[in-house]
Design a protein around this motif. Structure first.
Motif, PDB file in Angstrom:
ATOM      1  N   ARG A   1      -2.319 -43.822 -45.874  1.00  0.00           N
ATOM      2  CA  ARG A   1      -2.645 -45.135 -46.442  1.00  0.00           C
ATOM      3  C   ARG A   1      -1.536 -45.549 -47.407  1.00  0.00           C
ATOM      4  O   ARG A   1      -1.081 -44.745 -48.219  1.00  0.00           O
ATOM      5  CB  ARG A   1      -3.970 -45.086 -47.196  1.00  0.00           C
ATOM      6  N   ILE A   2      -1.105 -46.793 -47.311  1.00  0.00           N
ATOM      7  CA  ILE A   2      -0.097 -47.328 -48.219  1.00  0.00           C
ATOM      8  C   ILE A   2      -0.693 -48.548 -48.912  1.00  0.00           C
ATOM      9  O   ILE A   2      -1.039 -49.543 -48.271  1.00  0.00           O
ATOM     10  CB  ILE A   2       1.192 -47.724 -47.481  1.00  0.00           C
ATOM     11  N   LYS A   3      -0.807 -48.437 -50.230  1.00  0.00           N
ATOM     12  CA  LYS A   3      -1.271 -49.568 -51.022  1.00  0.00           C
ATOM     13  C   LYS A   3      -0.048 -50.260 -51.603  1.00  0.00           C
ATOM     14  O   LYS A   3       0.749 -49.644 -52.319  1.00  0.00           O
ATOM     15  CB  LYS A   3      -2.200 -49.096 -52.147  1.00  0.00           C
ATOM     16  N   LYS A   4       0.090 -51.544 -51.305  1.00  0.00           N
ATOM     17  CA  LYS A   4       1.249 -52.316 -51.731  1.00  0.00           C
ATOM     18  C   LYS A   4       0.846 -53.249 -52.864  1.00  0.00           C
ATOM     19  O   LYS A   4       0.029 -54.143 -52.690  1.00  0.00           O
ATOM     20  CB  LYS A   4       1.808 -53.115 -50.554  1.00  0.00           C
ATOM     21  N   ASP A   5       1.426 -53.005 -54.041  1.00  0.00           N
ATOM     22  CA  ASP A   5       1.156 -53.816 -55.219  1.00  0.00           C
ATOM     23  C   ASP A   5       2.485 -54.384 -55.697  1.00  0.00           C
ATOM     24  O   ASP A   5       3.147 -53.827 -56.564  1.00  0.00           O
ATOM     25  CB  ASP A   5       0.500 -52.958 -56.299  1.00  0.00           C
ATOM     26  N   GLY A   6       2.885 -55.494 -55.087  1.00  0.00           N
ATOM     27  CA  GLY A   6       4.215 -56.033 -55.352  1.00  0.00           C
ATOM     28  C   GLY A   6       5.260 -55.052 -54.840  1.00  0.00           C
ATOM     29  O   GLY A   6       5.123 -54.470 -53.762  1.00  0.00           O
ATOM     30  N   PRO A   7       6.321 -54.804 -55.591  1.00  0.00           N
ATOM     31  CA  PRO A   7       7.361 -53.890 -55.131  1.00  0.00           C
ATOM     32  C   PRO A   7       6.942 -52.421 -55.226  1.00  0.00           C
ATOM     33  O   PRO A   7       7.561 -51.558 -54.601  1.00  0.00           O
ATOM     34  CB  PRO A   7       8.524 -54.185 -56.074  1.00  0.00           C
ATOM     35  N   VAL A   8       5.901 -52.112 -56.018  1.00  0.00           N
ATOM     36  CA  VAL A   8       5.467 -50.725 -56.207  1.00  0.00           C
ATOM     37  C   VAL A   8       4.417 -50.375 -55.165  1.00  0.00           C
ATOM     38  O   VAL A   8       3.439 -51.105 -54.984  1.00  0.00           O
ATOM     39  CB  VAL A   8       4.901 -50.516 -57.623  1.00  0.00           C
ATOM     40  N   GLN A   9       4.631 -49.267 -54.475  1.00  0.00           N
ATOM     41  CA  GLN A   9       3.707 -48.839 -53.439  1.00  0.00           C
ATOM     42  C   GLN A   9       3.168 -47.444 -53.746  1.00  0.00           C
ATOM     43  O   GLN A   9       3.851 -46.617 -54.348  1.00  0.00           O
ATOM     44  CB  GLN A   9       4.388 -48.857 -52.069  1.00  0.00           C
ATOM     45  N   GLU A  10       1.912 -47.213 -53.342  1.00  0.00           N
ATOM     46  CA  GLU A  10       1.267 -45.918 -53.475  1.00  0.00           C
ATOM     47  C   GLU A  10       0.984 -45.374 -52.081  1.00  0.00           C
ATOM     48  O   GLU A  10       0.498 -46.109 -51.214  1.00  0.00           O
ATOM     49  CB  GLU A  10      -0.047 -46.039 -54.254  1.00  0.00           C
ATOM     50  N   VAL A  11       1.289 -44.099 -51.857  1.00  0.00           N
ATOM     51  CA  VAL A  11       1.045 -43.499 -50.551  1.00  0.00           C
ATOM     52  C   VAL A  11       0.011 -42.382 -50.696  1.00  0.00           C
ATOM     53  O   VAL A  11       0.032 -41.625 -51.659  1.00  0.00           O
ATOM     54  CB  VAL A  11       2.341 -42.954 -49.922  1.00  0.00           C
ATOM     55  N   ARG A  12      -0.885 -42.325 -49.732  1.00  0.00           N
ATOM     56  CA  ARG A  12      -1.924 -41.295 -49.722  1.00  0.00           C
ATOM     57  C   ARG A  12      -2.100 -40.817 -48.284  1.00  0.00           C
ATOM     58  O   ARG A  12      -2.608 -41.544 -47.443  1.00  0.00           O
ATOM     59  CB  ARG A  12      -3.240 -41.854 -50.266  1.00  0.00           C
ATOM     60  N   GLU A  13      -1.674 -39.566 -48.038  1.00  0.00           N
ATOM     61  CA  GLU A  13      -1.767 -38.992 -46.693  1.00  0.00           C
ATOM     62  C   GLU A  13      -2.870 -37.936 -46.674  1.00  0.00           C
ATOM     63  O   GLU A  13      -2.908 -37.041 -47.524  1.00  0.00           O
ATOM     64  CB  GLU A  13      -0.439 -38.373 -46.278  1.00  0.00           C
ATOM     65  N   LEU A  14      -3.752 -38.043 -45.685  1.00  0.00           N
ATOM     66  CA  LEU A  14      -4.887 -37.140 -45.581  1.00  0.00           C
ATOM     67  C   LEU A  14      -5.016 -36.557 -44.180  1.00  0.00           C
ATOM     68  O   LEU A  14      -4.631 -37.185 -43.190  1.00  0.00           O
ATOM     69  CB  LEU A  14      -6.194 -37.872 -45.924  1.00  0.00           C
ATOM     70  N   ASN A  15      -5.587 -35.367 -44.141  1.00  0.00           N
ATOM     71  CA  ASN A  15      -6.022 -34.742 -42.894  1.00  0.00           C
ATOM     72  C   ASN A  15      -7.537 -34.600 -43.008  1.00  0.00           C
ATOM     73  O   ASN A  15      -8.033 -33.871 -43.868  1.00  0.00           O
ATOM     74  CB  ASN A  15      -5.348 -33.377 -42.745  1.00  0.00           C
ATOM     75  N   VAL A  16      -8.273 -35.316 -42.157  1.00  0.00           N
ATOM     76  CA  VAL A  16      -9.719 -35.471 -42.325  1.00  0.00           C
ATOM     77  C   VAL A  16     -10.467 -34.745 -41.215  1.00  0.00           C
ATOM     78  O   VAL A  16     -10.094 -34.812 -40.040  1.00  0.00           O
ATOM     79  CB  VAL A  16     -10.110 -36.968 -42.314  1.00  0.00           C
ATOM     80  N   LYS A  17     -11.542 -34.068 -41.614  1.00  0.00           N
ATOM     81  CA  LYS A  17     -12.497 -33.493 -40.664  1.00  0.00           C
ATOM     82  C   LYS A  17     -13.864 -34.058 -40.995  1.00  0.00           C
ATOM     83  O   LYS A  17     -14.339 -33.918 -42.135  1.00  0.00           O
ATOM     84  CB  LYS A  17     -12.510 -31.969 -40.762  1.00  0.00           C
ATOM     85  N   ALA A  18     -14.495 -34.708 -40.028  1.00  0.00           N
ATOM     86  CA  ALA A  18     -15.804 -35.326 -40.237  1.00  0.00           C
ATOM     87  C   ALA A  18     -16.796 -34.704 -39.253  1.00  0.00           C
ATOM     88  O   ALA A  18     -16.624 -34.814 -38.037  1.00  0.00           O
ATOM     89  CB  ALA A  18     -15.730 -36.836 -40.027  1.00  0.00           C
ATOM     90  N   MET A  19     -17.818 -34.039 -39.780  1.00  0.00           N
ATOM     91  CA  MET A  19     -18.808 -33.339 -38.959  1.00  0.00           C
ATOM     92  C   MET A  19     -20.191 -33.954 -39.191  1.00  0.00           C
ATOM     93  O   MET A  19     -20.620 -34.132 -40.340  1.00  0.00           O
ATOM     94  CB  MET A  19     -18.824 -31.857 -39.302  1.00  0.00           C
ATOM     95  N   LEU A  20     -20.886 -34.244 -38.091  1.00  0.00           N
ATOM     96  CA  LEU A  20     -22.173 -34.927 -38.133  1.00  0.00           C
ATOM     97  C   LEU A  20     -23.296 -33.973 -37.729  1.00  0.00           C
ATOM     98  O   LEU A  20     -23.151 -33.162 -36.813  1.00  0.00           O
ATOM     99  CB  LEU A  20     -22.174 -36.121 -37.179  1.00  0.00           C
TER     100      LEU A  20
END
Length: 279
Positions: free
Chosen positions: A17-36
């Motif tokens: 996920r990349i959050k863009k707030d003007g010129p400053v960006q935040e990156v968040r990379e995840l490896n997800v396991k979802a079990m139901l």
């Protein structure tokens, strides 16, 4: 034969996920396991898939929730994701979400944080586990393989000895570990990222600034300090392999070795684990 339990879902759903707030960006990379878990027994026992949500759909839900929540920290993102499965699918009774984070650290160029360039931080992998039903939701945060050491101010002596004991006592040894730690939240802090950082920094300060009578001694005091520093956590569990550094015998070469040259080895290693809580 009876079907004792069942669960299914999608693992290794990787999303950046990349959050863009003007010129400053935040990156968040995840490896997800979802079990139901829920009304899916018939798929196992009666060839009936009518209630089963495709695992490809599970993957799509992860990606959609990611797009809708670019700026959420891992804990908050996991809670929203768990709620989406429970709200959307009545046949789902509970969900377990495991999120492992790839840590990207902002570059500093010319002494200033760069707005959109990052380097990989390989020391430890943060994770979050969300266990949710329609009645309750539990959040656990932690980190795996977080490696640290000190070159002195650690000892191992006055332990139980018998005819099988060969290790010598010492009041001066290296102490190193690759810690797995997890902490259970009793309530949500003002900011998960800040609270998680405080837990780690508090434990490292105890480790670095106090003498260690044993790994057991250090872990208990580190966990106790973390609980005191962050009142929102209910308990903390620590698992630490003792990464050994063995003093090399240099006498055959006419050299002394006063705790200066060691052989690094982590097999076999001591394994010390504990949980510290408020009760």
């Amino acid at each position: 034969m009876a079907l004792i339990s069942n669960t299914y879902g999608k693992g290794r759903v990787r999303v950046m996920r990349i959050k863009k707030d003007g010129p400053v960006q935040e990156v968040r990379e995840l490896n997800v396991k979802a079990m139901l878990t829920g009304g899916f027994a018939a798929a196992f026992t009666d060839h009936d898939n009518s209630a089963v949500i495709s695992t490809d759909t599970v993957k799509n839900v992860v990606n959609i929730v990611a797009r809708e929540n670019l700026g959420l920290d891992t804990e908050a993102f996991g809670k929203v994701l768990a709620a989406r499965f429970l709200d959307r699918y009545p046949q789902v009774e509970s969900v377990r979400i495991e999120l492992h984070e790839v840590k990207w650290v902002r570059m500093s160029i010319g002494g200033k944080p760069h707005p959109h360039s990052f380097v990989l931080d390989n020391n430890g992998q943060p994770f979050v586990i969300i266990t949710a039903s329609r009645a309750a939701m539990e959040v656990v945060s932690g980190i795996t393989g977080f490696t640290f050491m000190k070159s002195t101010e650690s000892g191992w002596d006055q332990y139980y000895k018998d005819e099988y004991t060969t290790i010598a006592e010492t009041r001066d040894r290296m102490c190193a570990t690759a810690m797995d730690a997890r902490w259970r939240w009793s309530r949500e802090p003002e900011d998960f990222a800040t609270a998680n950082a405080k837990i780690l920094s508090t434990m490292l300060e105890v480790f670095a600034t106090t003498y260690s009578e044993s790994v057991q001694d250090s872990l208990y005091r580190m966990g106790t300090a973390a609980l005191a520093a962050v009142p929102e956590i209910e308990d903390i569990s620590l698992a630490c392999p003792n990464k050994h550094y063995l003093l090399i015998n240099l006498q055959p070469f006419g050299l002394t070795n006063e705790n200066a040259v060691f052989l690094p080895t982590d097999e076999p290693h001591g394994q010390i684990e504990c949980t510290i809580g408020r009760w």
